[in-house]
Motif scaffolding. Structure first.
Motif, PDB file in Angstrom:
ATOM      1  N   ARG A  65     -16.991 -32.174 -24.650  1.00  0.00           N
ATOM      2  CA  ARG A  65     -18.024 -33.284 -24.291  1.00  0.00           C
ATOM      3  C   ARG A  65     -18.356 -34.080 -25.323  1.00  0.00           C
ATOM      4  O   ARG A  65     -18.498 -35.587 -25.876  1.00  0.00           O
ATOM      5  CB  ARG A  65     -18.856 -32.399 -25.104  1.00  0.00           C
ATOM      6  CG  ARG A  65     -20.828 -32.813 -25.068  1.00  0.00           C
ATOM      7  CD  ARG A  65     -21.703 -31.464 -24.944  1.00  0.00           C
ATOM      8  NE  ARG A  65     -22.861 -32.033 -24.901  1.00  0.00           N
ATOM      9  CZ  ARG A  65     -24.116 -32.031 -23.719  1.00  0.00           C
ATOM     10  NH1 ARG A  65     -23.607 -32.022 -22.644  1.00  0.00           N
ATOM     11  NH2 ARG A  65     -25.192 -32.717 -24.198  1.00  0.00           N
ATOM     12  N   ARG A  68     -14.166 -36.485 -25.800  1.00  0.00           N
ATOM     13  CA  ARG A  68     -14.019 -37.133 -24.448  1.00  0.00           C
ATOM     14  C   ARG A  68     -12.802 -36.874 -24.481  1.00  0.00           C
ATOM     15  O   ARG A  68     -12.305 -37.379 -23.336  1.00  0.00           O
ATOM     16  CB  ARG A  68     -14.081 -38.210 -24.797  1.00  0.00           C
ATOM     17  CG  ARG A  68     -15.509 -38.880 -25.996  1.00  0.00           C
ATOM     18  CD  ARG A  68     -16.733 -38.262 -24.799  1.00  0.00           C
ATOM     19  NE  ARG A  68     -17.328 -39.168 -23.332  1.00  0.00           N
ATOM     20  CZ  ARG A  68     -18.308 -38.394 -22.500  1.00  0.00           C
ATOM     21  NH1 ARG A  68     -18.637 -37.276 -22.731  1.00  0.00           N
ATOM     22  NH2 ARG A  68     -17.743 -39.105 -21.347  1.00  0.00           N
ATOM     23  N   ASP A  70     -11.845 -35.392 -20.933  1.00  0.00           N
ATOM     24  CA  ASP A  70     -12.516 -35.258 -20.114  1.00  0.00           C
ATOM     25  C   ASP A  70     -11.628 -34.004 -18.986  1.00  0.00           C
ATOM     26  O   ASP A  70     -12.722 -33.111 -18.184  1.00  0.00           O
ATOM     27  CB  ASP A  70     -13.129 -36.119 -19.334  1.00  0.00           C
ATOM     28  CG  ASP A  70     -14.248 -37.143 -19.727  1.00  0.00           C
ATOM     29  OD1 ASP A  70     -14.836 -36.255 -20.319  1.00  0.00           O
ATOM     30  OD2 ASP A  70     -14.026 -37.973 -19.543  1.00  0.00           O
ATOM     31  N   LEU A 120     -22.506 -31.184 -16.169  1.00  0.00           N
ATOM     32  CA  LEU A 120     -22.916 -32.339 -16.304  1.00  0.00           C
ATOM     33  C   LEU A 120     -22.007 -33.042 -16.799  1.00  0.00           C
ATOM     34  O   LEU A 120     -22.246 -34.170 -16.721  1.00  0.00           O
ATOM     35  CB  LEU A 120     -23.986 -32.257 -17.686  1.00  0.00           C
ATOM     36  CG  LEU A 120     -25.258 -31.694 -17.278  1.00  0.00           C
ATOM     37  CD1 LEU A 120     -26.274 -31.222 -18.214  1.00  0.00           C
ATOM     38  CD2 LEU A 120     -26.002 -32.674 -16.411  1.00  0.00           C
ATOM     39  N   GLN A 122     -19.286 -33.507 -16.022  1.00  0.00           N
ATOM     40  CA  GLN A 122     -18.294 -33.961 -14.886  1.00  0.00           C
ATOM     41  C   GLN A 122     -19.280 -35.004 -13.966  1.00  0.00           C
ATOM     42  O   GLN A 122     -18.771 -35.015 -12.313  1.00  0.00           O
ATOM     43  CB  GLN A 122     -17.457 -33.240 -13.907  1.00  0.00           C
ATOM     44  CG  GLN A 122     -17.235 -31.763 -14.549  1.00  0.00           C
ATOM     45  CD  GLN A 122     -16.470 -30.604 -13.646  1.00  0.00           C
ATOM     46  OE1 GLN A 122     -17.081 -29.224 -13.542  1.00  0.00           O
ATOM     47  NE2 GLN A 122     -15.258 -30.273 -13.533  1.00  0.00           N
ATOM     48  N   GLU A 123     -20.764 -35.240 -14.211  1.00  0.00           N
ATOM     49  CA  GLU A 123     -21.222 -36.520 -13.684  1.00  0.00           C
ATOM     50  C   GLU A 123     -21.290 -35.747 -12.629  1.00  0.00           C
ATOM     51  O   GLU A 123     -22.162 -36.154 -11.426  1.00  0.00           O
ATOM     52  CB  GLU A 123     -20.347 -37.037 -13.692  1.00  0.00           C
ATOM     53  CG  GLU A 123     -20.360 -38.041 -15.153  1.00  0.00           C
ATOM     54  CD  GLU A 123     -20.132 -39.274 -14.519  1.00  0.00           C
ATOM     55  OE1 GLU A 123     -19.524 -40.220 -13.974  1.00  0.00           O
ATOM     56  OE2 GLU A 123     -20.405 -40.069 -16.537  1.00  0.00           O
ATOM     57  N   ARG A 124     -21.677 -34.421 -12.506  1.00  0.00           N
ATOM     58  CA  ARG A 124     -22.258 -33.671 -11.029  1.00  0.00           C
ATOM     59  C   ARG A 124     -23.099 -32.790 -10.930  1.00  0.00           C
ATOM     60  O   ARG A 124     -23.685 -31.987 -11.647  1.00  0.00           O
ATOM     61  CB  ARG A 124     -21.321 -32.693 -10.571  1.00  0.00           C
ATOM     62  CG  ARG A 124     -19.913 -33.538 -10.512  1.00  0.00           C
ATOM     63  CD  ARG A 124     -19.053 -32.377 -10.030  1.00  0.00           C
ATOM     64  NE  ARG A 124     -18.861 -31.058  -9.228  1.00  0.00           N
ATOM     65  CZ  ARG A 124     -18.328 -29.817  -9.154  1.00  0.00           C
ATOM     66  NH1 ARG A 124     -17.218 -29.305  -9.878  1.00  0.00           N
ATOM     67  NH2 ARG A 124     -18.716 -29.096  -7.718  1.00  0.00           N
ATOM     68  N   VAL A 125     -23.948 -33.846 -11.343  1.00  0.00           N
ATOM     69  CA  VAL A 125     -25.744 -33.937 -11.459  1.00  0.00           C
ATOM     70  C   VAL A 125     -26.365 -32.888 -10.504  1.00  0.00           C
ATOM     71  O   VAL A 125     -27.193 -32.147 -10.826  1.00  0.00           O
ATOM     72  CB  VAL A 125     -26.885 -35.239 -11.661  1.00  0.00           C
ATOM     73  CG1 VAL A 125     -27.880 -34.990 -11.805  1.00  0.00           C
ATOM     74  CG2 VAL A 125     -25.820 -35.883 -12.973  1.00  0.00           C
ATOM     75  N   GLU A 154     -31.676 -32.563 -20.204  1.00  0.00           N
ATOM     76  CA  GLU A 154     -30.212 -33.538 -20.188  1.00  0.00           C
ATOM     77  C   GLU A 154     -30.103 -33.809 -18.062  1.00  0.00           C
ATOM     78  O   GLU A 154     -30.061 -34.970 -17.873  1.00  0.00           O
ATOM     79  CB  GLU A 154     -28.858 -33.164 -20.412  1.00  0.00           C
ATOM     80  CG  GLU A 154     -28.200 -34.243 -20.104  1.00  0.00           C
ATOM     81  CD  GLU A 154     -27.058 -33.492 -21.430  1.00  0.00           C
ATOM     82  OE1 GLU A 154     -25.527 -33.633 -20.657  1.00  0.00           O
ATOM     83  OE2 GLU A 154     -26.735 -32.715 -22.090  1.00  0.00           O
ATOM     84  N   THR A 155     -30.510 -33.215 -17.562  1.00  0.00           N
ATOM     85  CA  THR A 155     -29.763 -33.158 -16.398  1.00  0.00           C
ATOM     86  C   THR A 155     -31.367 -34.049 -15.210  1.00  0.00           C
ATOM     87  O   THR A 155     -31.203 -34.913 -15.299  1.00  0.00           O
ATOM     88  CB  THR A 155     -30.807 -31.633 -15.234  1.00  0.00           C
ATOM     89  OG1 THR A 155     -28.966 -31.215 -16.070  1.00  0.00           O
ATOM     90  CG2 THR A 155     -29.861 -31.949 -13.827  1.00  0.00           C
ATOM     91  N   ALA A 158     -30.439 -38.014 -16.153  1.00  0.00           N
ATOM     92  CA  ALA A 158     -29.567 -38.090 -15.322  1.00  0.00           C
ATOM     93  C   ALA A 158     -30.584 -38.279 -13.917  1.00  0.00           C
ATOM     94  O   ALA A 158     -29.798 -39.557 -12.968  1.00  0.00           O
ATOM     95  CB  ALA A 158     -28.670 -37.250 -15.044  1.00  0.00           C
ATOM     96  N   GLN A 159     -31.173 -37.414 -13.107  1.00  0.00           N
ATOM     97  CA  GLN A 159     -31.791 -37.608 -12.041  1.00  0.00           C
ATOM     98  C   GLN A 159     -33.057 -38.587 -12.003  1.00  0.00           C
ATOM     99  O   GLN A 159     -33.449 -39.603 -11.057  1.00  0.00           O
ATOM    100  CB  GLN A 159     -32.887 -36.184 -11.555  1.00  0.00           C
ATOM    101  CG  GLN A 159     -31.138 -35.377 -11.281  1.00  0.00           C
ATOM    102  CD  GLN A 159     -32.014 -34.111 -11.082  1.00  0.00           C
ATOM    103  OE1 GLN A 159     -32.665 -33.761 -11.823  1.00  0.00           O
ATOM    104  NE2 GLN A 159     -31.817 -33.130  -9.854  1.00  0.00           N
TER     105      GLN A 159
END
Length: 240
Positions: A65, A68, A70, A120, A122-125, A154-155, A158-159
């Protein structure tokens, strides 16, 4: 036994090894030496002890996080799942344990928050949202209330659900008004909504706050409690 339960504390050699590694790695993370903390946990054969595996996943997620790295998200996810599946600590023991790692291992809400954090990263919201739906509205441990609201905020950001994000993060600020991490999350949501003046005013107020609640940092790191007097001798031994 109070901290880990009768079965998890029955092997004194394993118990001593667990406490030595946790304490030694914690001393390094306190200096923000993430690589040394990781190396110590990695070399401790974490797969033989669920608490060490869990703590290694925690350090990996912090590195992913904030530094970075990842590629560590997937490894952290797998270790969180594996450690929880081994059921080192029963839920009944975990809820009363003075050991933060024990509490985390025995609490399904904590696991789902960790996996939401990974998703989050992994950008899998959508996956993060699914995990957060599995977390209780008021988690069994009050230490998880604010982390839940932060991850939910945070979710939602992102949405692009900014108004619900702001509402939830205001609740988090009410619960931890002196936490810089919590206030910063609300500032970010206000900025995303275009409410620049309000965000700037809140940020200015936050800069004047003393070092206060560490609910987010404590959740992220999840070390054994540093103030247990029964372990002072052990910490003195491993920190030199």
């Amino acid at each position: 036994m109070t901290g880990w339960g009768e079965e998890a504390a029955s092997d004194l050699r394993a118990l001593l090894w667990r406490e030595i590694v946790l304490s030694a790695a914690r001393a390094r993370l306190a200096r923000m030496d993430l690589l040394s903390a990781s190396r110590m946990l990695e070399e401790s054969d974490p797969r033989r002890d669920a608490a060490l595996a869990w703590q290694l996943a925690v350090v990996w997620s912090v590195r992913a996080r904030y530094v970075r790295e990842d590629e560590l998200w997937r490894d952290a996810r797998d270790f969180f799942r594996e450690a929880a599946s081994r059921q080192l600590v029963s839920r009944s023991v975990a809820l009363k344990s003075p050991r933060t790692v024990a509490r985390a291992l025995g609490d399904r809400d904590d696991l789902n928050l960790r996996l939401a954090l990974v998703a989050l990263g992994q950008e899998r919201v959508g996956r993060a949202a699914d995990r957060l739906r599995d977390v209780s509205e008021k988690p069994s441990s009050h230490l998880l209330w604010v982390p839940r609201l932060l991850l939910l905020g945070e979710t939602r950001i992102a949405q692009e659900r900014l108004d619900p994000a702001i509402a939830g993060l205001r609740e988090a600020v009410d619960l931890a008004p002196t936490s810089h991490a919590v206030v910063a999350a609300l500032v970010a949501a206000l900025e995303a909504r275009g409410r620049w003046d309000e965000a700037a005013e809140l940020a200015t107020e936050a800069m004047a706050l003393p070092r206060g609640d560490r609910v987010w940092a404590d959740f992220l790191i999840t070390w054994a409690e540093p103030v247990e007097p029964s372990l002072d001798w052990l910490r003195n031994l491993v920190s030199t």
